[in-house]
Motif scaffolding. Structure first.
Motif, mmCIF file in Angstrom:
data_model
loop_
_atom_site.group_PDB
_atom_site.id
_atom_site.type_symbol
_atom_site.label_atom_id
_atom_site.label_comp_id
_atom_site.label_asym_id
_atom_site.label_seq_id
_atom_site.Cartn_x
_atom_site.Cartn_y
_atom_site.Cartn_z
ATOM 1 N N SER A 101 0.806 -1.222 0.000
ATOM 2 C CA SER A 101 0.000 0.000 0.000
ATOM 3 C C SER A 101 0.841 1.276 0.000
ATOM 4 C CB SER A 101 -0.918 0.032 1.234
ATOM 5 O OG SER A 101 -1.813 -1.043 1.222
ATOM 6 N N PHE A 102 1.957 1.228 0.686
ATOM 7 C CA PHE A 102 2.739 2.457 0.900
ATOM 8 C C PHE A 102 4.221 2.219 0.583
ATOM 9 C CE2 PHE A 102 -0.879 2.577 3.883
ATOM 10 C CZ PHE A 102 -1.497 3.748 3.462
ATOM 11 N N PRO A 103 4.534 1.867 -0.683
ATOM 12 C CA PRO A 103 5.943 1.577 -1.004
ATOM 13 C C PRO A 103 6.886 2.744 -0.729
ATOM 14 C CG PRO A 103 4.545 1.652 -2.987
ATOM 15 C CD PRO A 103 3.629 1.635 -1.820
ATOM 16 N N LYS A 104 6.436 3.968 -0.937
ATOM 17 C CA LYS A 104 7.350 5.096 -0.674
ATOM 18 C C LYS A 104 7.695 5.205 0.807
ATOM 19 C CE LYS A 104 5.965 8.003 -4.582
ATOM 20 N NZ LYS A 104 4.992 9.043 -4.975
ATOM 21 N N ALA A 105 6.684 5.154 1.639
ATOM 22 C CA ALA A 105 6.938 5.261 3.082
ATOM 23 C C ALA A 105 7.753 4.080 3.574
ATOM 24 C CB ALA A 105 5.609 5.342 3.840
ATOM 25 N N GLU A 145 -2.374 7.624 -5.142
ATOM 26 C CA GLU A 145 -2.558 8.981 -4.607
ATOM 27 C C GLU A 145 -2.484 9.015 -3.064
ATOM 28 O OE1 GLU A 145 -4.743 7.096 -6.161
ATOM 29 O OE2 GLU A 145 -6.782 7.287 -5.369
ATOM 30 N N LEU A 146 -2.497 7.838 -2.428
ATOM 31 C CA LEU A 146 -2.330 7.805 -0.957
ATOM 32 C C LEU A 146 -0.905 7.388 -0.561
ATOM 33 C CD1 LEU A 146 -5.696 6.197 0.287
ATOM 34 C CD2 LEU A 146 -5.147 8.600 -0.174
ATOM 35 N N ASP A 147 -0.140 6.942 -1.534
ATOM 36 C CA ASP A 147 1.255 6.538 -1.268
ATOM 37 C C ASP A 147 2.137 7.785 -1.273
ATOM 38 O OD1 ASP A 147 3.625 5.116 -0.966
ATOM 39 O OD2 ASP A 147 3.823 4.773 -3.131
ATOM 40 N N LEU A 148 1.949 8.599 -0.262
ATOM 41 C CA LEU A 148 2.602 9.905 -0.228
ATOM 42 C C LEU A 148 4.017 9.783 0.309
ATOM 43 C CD1 LEU A 148 -0.626 11.562 1.108
ATOM 44 C CD2 LEU A 148 0.412 12.046 -1.118
#
Lengths: 244, 244
Positions: A186-190, A237-240
């Motif tokens: 869900s959040f690869p960047k974080a 758009e949620l993977d901030l």
């Protein structure tokens, strides 16, 4: 209840969701179980128990487990029941309570993941709460992921680095694996950002994935893929980026 | 750990919050306990354990309980430990699991109450998330309160109407009392609306409030008042009419 009686898991048939924490424990143990709602007419049976038409205490929501005459709901409660039966907790009250404490903290994190895409109401579509979801996700990736994963890394350090609690695998390790895998989806960047600070968690995730029964399960059709209906979704758009 | 060793509760000293579920159990049982952070220098002691400077598994957040060498966190985990020791659960695994299941469902509801005033981030002030809070509260009063309380009413019906589980008071009854009292404080309109459909819960709330030790506790200075820092707040702008 005889130890050879099959476990019956009741959960929504098309998502990993909260049922996955129970599935992983049953799979790791090689337990005999049925994923009831994925059988023909299984949904009818699940809805009957949900409505409270049975003589047992009604569950508020799936997942719930039936084992002989026992019916019980809530993930951590189900895992507490299964833990000693599947040899997935240390012996003794202190070890069991420590595993439960970690499981409950994982459950809290998972609820917060759910609310990144449903910050207003679980009864509304994501599309009806997108601006709020983006705002909640920004706080989640920049504050909550580092706080929770930093905590779980300290738990691993505390226990010697290999398993969350004690000297052998417990269901808390399986749940941690599932949560790390879901967060990476869900959040690869974080997760890329936090990765250097959680080496023990990274190694734990690989250690669990390499367990023979878990590896076989993940490669099987029993493992439902991630999707836009589950808890761990992949909305770009949620993977901030937490650093901006 | 000797049964006569005092329990030490660690929780934020100025709010009821999640610590109140543990306080109520200790008070109903007439247990010997210390509310550590409300003593001089108690906050220092709590923060030291929170930082993980001790040899015990670190907690993620308060409340946590120390009993001799045992330190454990998470409300439902603490209550599972205290239940048999304070005679606040039925005997036998099935009864204990049923009480835990109800407690966990109450915890889920309480988390949703928290998020009515903090739908975006617990690290932001309410004042920084007021429009989202109003939107979340509208869904909460119109959908979630009826769903949760309708479920708990069915649980009472299932058990004969007097106690949530079994034939005597358990910590699930104390937690239900606390939650109903908090909801009435925060959402009087919604609670007025749902009242006719939850007669057993209304009677349970009065039954618990009339327990001699609970009544004495509620009248004492040990009971911290509701406030705008706790979980159950009284923001008139969030007390929305569920019928409109």
């Amino acid at each position: 209840v005889s130890a050879t009686t099959s476990y019956e898991l009741f959960y929504w048939p098309s998502i990993q969701g909260r049922g996955e924490f129970v599935r992983l424990a049953l799979e790791e143990a090689g337990a005999s179980y049925v994923d009831v709602a994925r059988r023909p007419d299984g949904m009818k049976e699940m809805m009957k128990l949900l409505r409270g038409d049975a003589s047992t205490l009604p569950p508020f929501a799936p997942p719930f487990l039936r084992h002989g005459k026992v019916v019980l709901a809530q993930v951590s409660n189900i895992l507490e029941y299964l833990g000693p039966r599947l040899d997935l907790v240390p012996e003794g009250e202190a070890g069991r309570m420590a595993v439960n404490q970690i499981q409950l903290t994982i459950s809290d994190l998972v609820s917060e993941v759910h609310d990144t895409h449903h910050p207003i109401a679980s009864g509304l579509y994501y599309e009806d709460q997108k601006p709020e979801a983006a705002r909640r996700s920004k706080a989640f990736v920049s504050e909550r992921i580092p706080k929770y994963l930093g905590y779980f890394e300290r738990v691993l350090e505390h226990g010697g680095g290999e398993w969350m609690v004690g000297k052998a695998i417990s269901y808390a390790d399986l749940s941690m694996f599932q949560t790390l895998t879901g967060l990476a989806h869900s959040f690869p960047k974080a997760m890329g950002h936090v990765k250097p600070s959680i080496p023990l968690l990274g190694a734990l995730r690989e250690r669990v994935a390499a367990r023979p029964r878990i590896a076989a399960y993940l490669a099987s059709e029993r493992r439902i893929p991630f999707s836009a209906q589950g808890i761990f979704r992949a909305y770009p758009e949620l993977d901030l980026d937490p650093s901006t």
